[in-house]
Scaffold this active site. Structure first.
Site, mmCIF file in Angstrom:
data_model
loop_
_atom_site.group_PDB
_atom_site.id
_atom_site.type_symbol
_atom_site.label_atom_id
_atom_site.label_comp_id
_atom_site.label_asym_id
_atom_site.label_seq_id
_atom_site.Cartn_x
_atom_site.Cartn_y
_atom_site.Cartn_z
ATOM 1 N N ASN A 92 1.995 8.696 -2.916
ATOM 2 C CA ASN A 92 0.537 8.704 -2.815
ATOM 3 C C ASN A 92 -0.135 9.372 -4.016
ATOM 4 O O ASN A 92 -1.357 9.572 -3.994
ATOM 5 C CB ASN A 92 0.102 9.425 -1.533
ATOM 6 C CG ASN A 92 0.490 8.654 -0.289
ATOM 7 O OD1 ASN A 92 0.464 7.423 -0.273
ATOM 8 N ND2 ASN A 92 0.870 9.368 0.763
ATOM 9 N N GLU A 151 7.484 8.457 6.493
ATOM 10 C CA GLU A 151 6.603 9.467 5.901
ATOM 11 C C GLU A 151 6.369 10.623 6.859
ATOM 12 O O GLU A 151 5.247 11.093 7.046
ATOM 13 C CB GLU A 151 5.266 8.848 5.464
ATOM 14 C CG GLU A 151 4.545 9.649 4.405
ATOM 15 C CD GLU A 151 3.343 8.926 3.811
ATOM 16 O OE1 GLU A 151 2.340 9.598 3.531
ATOM 17 O OE2 GLU A 151 3.418 7.691 3.616
ATOM 18 N N ARG A 168 5.692 -9.768 19.496
ATOM 19 C CA ARG A 168 6.245 -8.411 19.425
ATOM 20 C C ARG A 168 7.247 -8.218 18.291
ATOM 21 O O ARG A 168 8.073 -7.303 18.333
ATOM 22 C CB ARG A 168 6.870 -8.004 20.764
ATOM 23 C CG ARG A 168 5.838 -7.955 21.897
ATOM 24 C CD ARG A 168 6.461 -7.449 23.189
ATOM 25 N NE ARG A 168 5.443 -7.331 24.217
ATOM 26 C CZ ARG A 168 5.088 -8.320 25.036
ATOM 27 N NH1 ARG A 168 5.677 -9.501 24.936
ATOM 28 N NH2 ARG A 168 4.158 -8.127 25.946
ATOM 29 N N LYS A 219 5.526 -0.733 4.936
ATOM 30 C CA LYS A 219 4.160 -0.414 5.362
ATOM 31 C C LYS A 219 3.326 -1.695 5.421
ATOM 32 O O LYS A 219 3.308 -2.474 4.467
ATOM 33 C CB LYS A 219 3.495 0.575 4.401
ATOM 34 C CG LYS A 219 3.899 2.016 4.611
ATOM 35 C CD LYS A 219 3.043 2.936 3.756
ATOM 36 C CE LYS A 219 3.351 4.396 4.019
ATOM 37 N NZ LYS A 219 2.498 5.296 3.206
ATOM 38 N N GLU A 250 0.587 1.270 -10.639
ATOM 39 C CA GLU A 250 1.684 1.682 -9.754
ATOM 40 C C GLU A 250 2.948 1.985 -10.545
ATOM 41 O O GLU A 250 3.695 2.915 -10.212
ATOM 42 C CB GLU A 250 1.950 0.588 -8.713
ATOM 43 C CG GLU A 250 0.804 0.331 -7.752
ATOM 44 C CD GLU A 250 0.560 1.484 -6.783
ATOM 45 O OE1 GLU A 250 1.350 2.449 -6.770
ATOM 46 O OE2 GLU A 250 -0.446 1.417 -6.043
ATOM 47 N N LYS A 257 11.163 3.251 -5.715
ATOM 48 C CA LYS A 257 10.545 3.083 -4.394
ATOM 49 C C LYS A 257 11.605 3.081 -3.301
ATOM 50 O O LYS A 257 11.441 3.721 -2.250
ATOM 51 C CB LYS A 257 9.740 1.777 -4.376
ATOM 52 C CG LYS A 257 9.044 1.462 -3.044
ATOM 53 C CD LYS A 257 7.892 2.409 -2.768
ATOM 54 C CE LYS A 257 7.156 2.076 -1.476
ATOM 55 N NZ LYS A 257 6.270 0.908 -1.605
ATOM 56 N N HIS A 259 -8.060 5.851 -3.003
ATOM 57 C CA HIS A 259 -8.466 5.093 -1.808
ATOM 58 C C HIS A 259 -9.901 5.421 -1.414
ATOM 59 O O HIS A 259 -10.646 4.554 -0.962
ATOM 60 C CB HIS A 259 -7.524 5.395 -0.643
ATOM 61 C CG HIS A 259 -6.269 4.579 -0.667
ATOM 62 N ND1 HIS A 259 -5.262 4.739 0.261
ATOM 63 C CD2 HIS A 259 -5.853 3.593 -1.496
ATOM 64 C CE1 HIS A 259 -4.285 3.889 -0.007
ATOM 65 N NE2 HIS A 259 -4.625 3.191 -1.066
ATOM 66 N N HIS A 274 -7.253 -2.602 -6.582
ATOM 67 C CA HIS A 274 -6.513 -1.442 -6.077
ATOM 68 C C HIS A 274 -6.002 -0.558 -7.209
ATOM 69 O O HIS A 274 -6.199 0.667 -7.208
ATOM 70 C CB HIS A 274 -5.350 -1.919 -5.207
ATOM 71 C CG HIS A 274 -4.446 -0.823 -4.758
ATOM 72 N ND1 HIS A 274 -4.828 0.134 -3.840
ATOM 73 C CD2 HIS A 274 -3.169 -0.506 -5.131
ATOM 74 C CE1 HIS A 274 -3.835 0.976 -3.640
ATOM 75 N NE2 HIS A 274 -2.815 0.622 -4.407
ATOM 76 N N ARG A 304 8.207 10.707 0.977
ATOM 77 C CA ARG A 304 7.500 9.438 0.784
ATOM 78 C C ARG A 304 6.043 9.686 0.400
ATOM 79 O O ARG A 304 5.429 8.860 -0.286
ATOM 80 C CB ARG A 304 7.588 8.570 2.041
ATOM 81 C CG ARG A 304 6.981 7.193 1.834
ATOM 82 C CD ARG A 304 7.443 6.180 2.840
ATOM 83 N NE ARG A 304 6.858 4.878 2.559
ATOM 84 C CZ ARG A 304 7.231 3.742 3.139
ATOM 85 N NH1 ARG A 304 8.198 3.740 4.044
ATOM 86 N NH2 ARG A 304 6.647 2.607 2.820
ATOM 87 N N HIS A 347 -3.489 8.236 -5.018
ATOM 88 C CA HIS A 347 -4.014 7.346 -3.982
ATOM 89 C C HIS A 347 -5.021 8.014 -3.053
ATOM 90 O O HIS A 347 -5.843 7.329 -2.454
ATOM 91 C CB HIS A 347 -2.869 6.766 -3.157
ATOM 92 C CG HIS A 347 -2.111 5.683 -3.866
ATOM 93 N ND1 HIS A 347 -1.463 5.900 -5.061
ATOM 94 C CD2 HIS A 347 -1.915 4.382 -3.547
ATOM 95 C CE1 HIS A 347 -0.890 4.775 -5.448
ATOM 96 N NE2 HIS A 347 -1.148 3.840 -4.562
#
Length: 362
Positions: A243, A234, A122, A144, A186, A224, A250, A263, A239, A246
């Site tokens: 993207n 987000e 956990r 993330k 990036e 960042k 993606h 990527h 935030r 992206h």
């Protein structure tokens, strides 16, 4: 050497950028009380061969019990089956809730190890040690984590902030040239959305040198960090600015076999589409758009979409993207270079037109 602080509502951590940090990992963890009873170092087959011995020796030097867990290199390791395998290895190695996790690798390892750290017993403390451009300027900061499914990237994941990020630019010298260049997508993205002046600094680098100034890494990380501080989960539109490129990127990446496009290469194509949409719908000037395209071209990033990747397939992947909220299309565009906004009035037809645009020669 630069240190970037990330100050969140209930958690604060430092990002250290310094040559030679790999050999200091054990001492740094001991100094800051981050190691726990046992440390699990998670890496991939490429990175482990190059850098794991230095990290493991540094842990041994401070008498820190540790185990190394190596997954196959590549995007295919971001899978639930790999998560289960590593968790079982950690159980057999004697890890429990008093352990901690080190993510040693690029974005794939950071996402995978971060997710494992978030769910094993956990939740365990996480230290990110990024070894690629993408991870050193972007993905190691922000919390993330996640794994992929055949339906799309990062659809299973969690937020799990690291306790510390250690960025050693020396690791970049071991990158294959293609992996080095793709990471600059990036950095170019950060310049496009928040720091237009940085674009010139990026464009002056030699793509063949496999070296990045410490100050440039820190400058990206600070962008960042400030965005994550303002919108950790987000829940707003701040935030979401990260993207840029992206959404369609993606979709393109998920439309081909994992590994066919790196990527950053997919993001570059997505940024070209987003720049065109910014010109059409947000008032971005053509010269500003061209500056971003020139920077991507400087690093040999792909800007022409393969005709074998159909628009229908990309749009089908986009329909599952987390950035689509209640069926609405939230899309990041540039009003001007260095200033991004989120708009929600684009249609599916607009996205299809952007995808078709990036099939055209520059």
């Amino acid at each position: 050497m630069p240190t970037v602080d990330v100050a969140l509502t209930d958690h604060r951590y430092a990002v250290r950028v310094e040559h030679g940090l790999l050999g200091q990992v054990g001492a740094i963890l001991a100094e800051h009380g981050l190691a726990g009873k046992k440390v699990s170092v998670i890496s991939d087959s490429n990175v482990a061969a190059l850098h794991a011995p230095v990290v493991m020796d540094s842990l041994t030097a401070v008498k820190q019990a540790a185990s190394l867990h190596v997954v196959p290199a590549g995007e295919g390791s971001k899978a639930m089956t790999v998560v289960e395998n590593v968790c079982r290895e950690m159980i057999l190695a004697g890890h429990d809730r008093s352990s901690s996790v080190i993510a040693l690798g690029g974005g794939v390892v950071g996402d995978l190890a971060g997710f494992i750290a978030s769910i094993f017993y956990r939740g365990l403390p996480l230290v990110q040690i990024p070894t690629t451009i993408v991870s050193q300027v972007d993905s190691s900061v922000g919390g993330k984590t996640g794994v992929n499914t055949p339906e799309g990237k990062n659809l299973i994941g969690s937020f799990h902030q690291p306790r510390m990020v250690l960025v050693d630019p020396e690791t970049l010298k071991t990158l294959p040239p293609r992996a080095f260049r793709e990471g600059f997508a990036e950095a170019i993205k950060h310049a496009a959305i928040r720091d237009a002046e940085m674009l010139e600094m990026i464009s002056q680098l030699d793509p063949n040198e496999l070296a990045v100034p410490v100050d440039l890494l820190a400058r990206n990380l600070a962008i960042k960090a400030r965005i994550v501080e303002a919108d950790e989960f987000e829940t707003g539109n701040i935030r979401a600015l990260l993207n840029f490129g992206h959404t369609i990127g993606h979709g393109i990446e998920a439309s081909v076999a994992y590994g066919k496009l790196l990527h950053g290469e997919a993001v570059a194509l997505g940024m070209r589409a987003a720049l065109w949409l910014s010109e059409q719908h947000a008032g971005l000037s053509r010269p500003e758009s061209q500056r971003v395209l020139d920077a991507m071209h400087h690093f040999g990033l792909p800007l022409l979409l393969d005709s074998e990747i159909t628009t229908e397939t990309i749009m089908e992947k986009l329909s599952r993207d987390k950035k689509f909220s209640a069926g609405a299309i939230r899309f990041v565009v540039l009003e001007k270079l260095g200033h991004a906004v989120v708009i929600d009035h684009l249609t599916a037809a607009d996205l299809c037109a952007a995808i078709e645009h990036i099939r055209l020669p520059l």
